[in-house]
Design a protein around this motif. Sequence first.
Motif: not given
Length: 305
Positions: A45, A48, A100
């Motif tokens: 994440k 991302g 990402r």
Amino acid sequence: MGLGGPWDAPDYGPEHIDAAADAVEAALSIGITRFDHADIYGRGKSEGVFGELLVRDASLRARIQIQSKVGIRLGEAGGFGHYDLSGKAILDGVEGTLRRLRTDYLDLLLLHRPDPLLDPAEVGDAVARLLADGAIRAIGVSNMSAAQMDALQDHLPVRLAADQLELSLRHHAFAESAVLVNHGDGASVSFPHGTLEHCMRHGIELQAWSPLAGGRYTGRPPAEASDADRATSALVAELAAAKGVTPEAIVLGWLMRHPARIGPVIGSANPARIRACAGAEAVAEAMTRAEWFALFQTARGQRVP
């Protein structure tokens, strides 16, 4: 590492993107233009969220450098976590990172942790392919000793560019390994002696992860703080007041004062804490040898031999 919200959350939301934007803006405001990632941070994440920023501001990528790390496999489907620097794992890791981050290349790829099953020739082939494809522009390592770097270097098409290690006023074993040569206590030092000297000889940049030691000396002492911790915090505060800078600048300046020109990798995503790191370079340039040793000896809890 702190971008993207909790590691156990399934995804990030708009609030995490806004928080990441604030952290990046704080970094840019004090002259930081390189950002450190790893494919495991936030279970993907963190990269991302950063990729969302690159889409939001098309000019940002050209103004910064991005590095990321591959080689750690978290425990998937109940399995054991492990290290994997096989050629396929490196190639797959970089592919996922670029996807990402929404970018075509990394300025620097770091191999995250030494893998006991690493095949240097296989790693060299994977790195050569990534360089030829333009997916990375340089290769480095993290948490490796001089011997491990030498063994790997023999099979790489380019020189290693960096080694990222845990170095700080708290994690000062790199200095211990220097002063305890030919001393009985030297056997108790875990830092691989000669690693800093190797990097200096071969032009390998030294990066320090956790350089502020979690804020141990800058207002966030742990519950188990020792007498040495408290004395060091007091000395850091005294020097900061005398020089008109933040405690963070003193702690980072101590690290950057080393002739290896250690580059701290600031881990906080808090904009205020990031801005508090401004001025560390000036502190490093002005720090006297007496001040450096005073901080070192206070942190170690005893005088040097």
